[in-house]
Design a protein around this motif. Structure first.
Motif, mmCIF file in Angstrom:
data_model
loop_
_atom_site.group_PDB
_atom_site.id
_atom_site.type_symbol
_atom_site.label_atom_id
_atom_site.label_comp_id
_atom_site.label_asym_id
_atom_site.label_seq_id
_atom_site.Cartn_x
_atom_site.Cartn_y
_atom_site.Cartn_z
ATOM 1 N N PHE A 170 0.879 -1.170 0.000
ATOM 2 C CA PHE A 170 0.000 0.000 0.000
ATOM 3 C C PHE A 170 0.912 1.213 0.000
ATOM 4 C CE2 PHE A 170 -2.914 3.018 2.241
ATOM 5 C CZ PHE A 170 -3.945 2.985 1.327
ATOM 6 N N GLY A 171 1.195 1.730 -1.205
ATOM 7 C CA GLY A 171 2.245 2.737 -1.313
ATOM 8 C C GLY A 171 3.598 2.081 -1.148
ATOM 9 N N TYR A 172 4.577 2.872 -0.759
ATOM 10 C CA TYR A 172 5.932 2.345 -0.624
ATOM 11 C C TYR A 172 6.239 1.780 0.753
ATOM 12 C CZ TYR A 172 7.198 4.666 -5.022
ATOM 13 O OH TYR A 172 7.279 5.038 -6.334
ATOM 14 N N GLN A 173 5.555 2.226 1.786
ATOM 15 C CA GLN A 173 5.985 1.915 3.152
ATOM 16 C C GLN A 173 4.883 1.360 4.046
ATOM 17 O OE1 GLN A 173 7.719 5.788 4.159
ATOM 18 N NE2 GLN A 173 9.752 4.880 3.988
ATOM 19 N N ASP A 174 3.912 0.692 3.443
ATOM 20 C CA ASP A 174 2.841 0.149 4.269
ATOM 21 C C ASP A 174 2.241 -1.077 3.586
ATOM 22 O OD1 ASP A 174 1.285 0.001 6.508
ATOM 23 O OD2 ASP A 174 0.138 1.829 6.135
ATOM 24 N N MET A 175 1.493 -1.855 4.380
ATOM 25 C CA MET A 175 0.806 -3.033 3.882
ATOM 26 C C MET A 175 -0.671 -2.915 4.230
ATOM 27 S SD MET A 175 3.506 -4.785 2.888
ATOM 28 C CE MET A 175 2.814 -6.382 2.566
ATOM 29 N N VAL A 176 -1.511 -3.569 3.424
ATOM 30 C CA VAL A 176 -2.935 -3.633 3.722
ATOM 31 C C VAL A 176 -3.424 -5.049 3.432
ATOM 32 C CG1 VAL A 176 -3.692 -2.941 1.410
ATOM 33 C CG2 VAL A 176 -5.164 -2.475 3.383
ATOM 34 N N VAL A 177 -4.389 -5.540 4.219
ATOM 35 C CA VAL A 177 -4.975 -6.858 3.969
ATOM 36 C C VAL A 177 -6.313 -6.669 3.280
ATOM 37 C CG1 VAL A 177 -5.813 -8.996 4.995
ATOM 38 C CG2 VAL A 177 -3.853 -7.822 6.009
ATOM 39 N N ASP A 178 -6.453 -7.280 2.127
ATOM 40 C CA ASP A 178 -7.717 -7.255 1.391
ATOM 41 C C ASP A 178 -8.430 -8.572 1.682
ATOM 42 O OD1 ASP A 178 -9.826 -7.199 -0.338
ATOM 43 O OD2 ASP A 178 -8.636 -6.801 -2.139
ATOM 44 N N PHE A 179 -9.398 -8.526 2.592
ATOM 45 C CA PHE A 179 -10.055 -9.757 3.030
ATOM 46 C C PHE A 179 -10.924 -10.377 1.942
ATOM 47 C CE2 PHE A 179 -8.840 -7.777 7.012
ATOM 48 C CZ PHE A 179 -8.300 -8.848 7.683
ATOM 49 N N ARG A 180 -11.158 -9.669 0.848
ATOM 50 C CA ARG A 180 -11.872 -10.271 -0.280
ATOM 51 C C ARG A 180 -11.068 -11.414 -0.883
ATOM 52 N NH1 ARG A 180 -12.658 -5.025 -3.897
ATOM 53 N NH2 ARG A 180 -10.432 -4.971 -3.361
ATOM 54 N N GLY A 181 -9.754 -11.394 -0.659
ATOM 55 C CA GLY A 181 -8.910 -12.419 -1.249
ATOM 56 C C GLY A 181 -8.993 -13.769 -0.569
ATOM 57 N N ILE A 182 -9.459 -13.802 0.680
ATOM 58 C CA ILE A 182 -9.477 -15.073 1.409
ATOM 59 C C ILE A 182 -10.394 -16.097 0.759
ATOM 60 C CG2 ILE A 182 -10.117 -16.165 3.604
ATOM 61 C CD1 ILE A 182 -8.961 -13.677 4.995
ATOM 62 N N PRO A 183 -11.669 -15.785 0.490
ATOM 63 C CA PRO A 183 -12.505 -16.806 -0.164
ATOM 64 C C PRO A 183 -12.011 -17.161 -1.564
ATOM 65 C CG PRO A 183 -13.674 -14.705 -0.016
ATOM 66 C CD PRO A 183 -12.454 -14.581 0.830
ATOM 67 N N THR A 184 -11.384 -16.207 -2.238
ATOM 68 C CA THR A 184 -10.837 -16.499 -3.563
ATOM 69 C C THR A 184 -9.727 -17.543 -3.466
ATOM 70 O OG1 THR A 184 -11.342 -14.289 -4.392
ATOM 71 C CG2 THR A 184 -9.636 -15.518 -5.554
ATOM 72 N N MET A 185 -8.767 -17.308 -2.580
ATOM 73 C CA MET A 185 -7.624 -18.217 -2.483
ATOM 74 C C MET A 185 -8.003 -19.558 -1.879
ATOM 75 S SD MET A 185 -4.431 -15.624 -1.656
ATOM 76 C CE MET A 185 -5.188 -14.829 -0.235
ATOM 77 N N ARG A 186 -9.031 -19.586 -1.043
ATOM 78 C CA ARG A 186 -9.479 -20.866 -0.472
ATOM 79 C C ARG A 186 -10.034 -21.808 -1.540
ATOM 80 N NH1 ARG A 186 -13.472 -20.921 3.909
ATOM 81 N NH2 ARG A 186 -12.501 -22.859 4.623
ATOM 82 N N GLN A 187 -10.380 -21.259 -2.711
ATOM 83 C CA GLN A 187 -10.806 -22.121 -3.809
ATOM 84 C C GLN A 187 -9.630 -22.939 -4.353
ATOM 85 O OE1 GLN A 187 -13.385 -20.123 -6.861
ATOM 86 N NE2 GLN A 187 -12.967 -18.316 -5.616
ATOM 87 N N TYR A 188 -8.400 -22.432 -4.153
ATOM 88 C CA TYR A 188 -7.219 -23.064 -4.724
ATOM 89 C C TYR A 188 -6.489 -23.966 -3.731
ATOM 90 C CZ TYR A 188 -8.036 -18.795 -7.476
ATOM 91 O OH TYR A 188 -8.614 -17.766 -8.180
ATOM 92 N N ALA A 189 -6.496 -23.588 -2.457
ATOM 93 C CA ALA A 189 -5.742 -24.325 -1.444
ATOM 94 C C ALA A 189 -6.126 -23.813 -0.061
ATOM 95 C CB ALA A 189 -4.234 -24.144 -1.662
ATOM 96 N N PRO A 190 -5.860 -24.581 0.999
ATOM 97 C CA PRO A 190 -6.055 -24.050 2.345
ATOM 98 C C PRO A 190 -5.314 -22.725 2.496
ATOM 99 C CG PRO A 190 -5.593 -26.394 2.443
ATOM 100 C CD PRO A 190 -5.378 -25.980 1.014
#
Length: 273
Positions: A170-190
């Motif tokens: 998130f920019g150069y010096q920060d991180m953000v968690v996009d919780f929309r990604g959790i159900p997406t990635m759970r389709q591929y693997a735990p």
């Protein structure tokens, strides 16, 4: 991927999230055993499946004078001793193709760092060991792109892959968690949420990564509410003096209260499903 496939993993029928936890890097035998002993007491009490985490070396440091490890074989032998002493599985990250077969002799899960997860040769080498491969989602990658990383593991003849979200730049010096990604990635693997690395503040001008450990419970609660299969938490009894990633680690004294709260949230989520 069944948790039953992980050697020595306990409480697999508890309907809890599983936990990868430990120090960022192996600093000494005493520190590793001390942390593992405390965490396993807590996870046994709460019936959380637990994998001890510790990096046998750190290749991705900001500065050349940063701590990288105590020696590869020495650190891996400490991970093996932790496993044997407490009868629990272990995970470590690898950075080079030659690390895969070497580290696989000592640990149960091989982890691919986020900034290396598109390195095909490294992912394939990890997969070919037959160990579980934990793929850290690149800070620069979409959740959907992790489908291809998982497929590389499968194409190498290994069905045992996990995905770990460790935040997105998130920019150069920060991180953000996009919780929309959790159900997406759970389709591929735990899918695992790396709570502590998601709170990093990288690329600081002093060359040492910062962090927001005050937000650990906020992010962890949100992950459990959104059905993550596992949590990844780096913890230390003296984060201020840890040799790596101390700025975003959880103090070991705070782990039991955090996990107790998260288990209660998990029970509520389970009732809602």
């Amino acid at each position: 991927m069944n948790l039953q496939d992980i050697p020595k993993l306990k409480h697999i029928n508890s309907d809890n999230f599983f936990l990868l936890a430990g120090p960022c890097a192996i600093e000494s035998e005493d520190m590793a055993l001390r942390i593992a002993e405390k965490v396993i007491i807590i996870t046994n009490k709460l019936e959380i499946p637990y994998v001890f985490k510790g990096s046998f070396k750190k290749a991705n440091r900001s500065r050349i004078d940063s701590f990288t490890g105590i020696g590869d074989e020495k650190a891996l032998n400490i991970l093996k001793k932790v496993s044997e002493t407490f009868d629990l599985p272990t995970v470590t990250d690898i950075h080079e193709v030659s690390d895969a077969a070497f580290a696989a002799q000592y640990v149960d899960v091989l982890q691919i760092p986020a900034f290396l997860v598109r390195q095909t040769d490294l992912v394939v080498a990890a997969a070919e060991t037959g160990k579980v491969v934990n793929l850290k989602k690149g800070q620069f990658m979409s959740p959907e792109a992790m489908k291809h990383a998982v497929q590389k593991v499968k194409d190498a003849g290994n069905e045992n892959a996990w995905i770990t979200d460790r935040g997105t730049m998130f920019g150069y010096q920060d991180m953000v968690v996009d919780f929309r990604g959790i159900p997406t990635m759970r389709q591929y693997a735990p899918t695992i949420l790396d709570v502590t690395h998601s709170l990093q503040q990288p690329n600081q001008t002093i060359g040492v990564t910062g962090g927001r450990p005050d937000m650990i419970e906020t992010i962890a609660r949100a992950g459990v509410v959104n059905n993550v299969d596992g949590l990844f938490i780096e913890t230390h009894f003296d984060p201020a003096n840890a040799k790596s990633d101390g700025a975003n680690m959880l103090h070991l004294d705070n782990l039991e209260r955090l996990l107790t709260n998260l288990v209660e949230i998990r029970k509520t989520v389970n009732r809602l499903q």
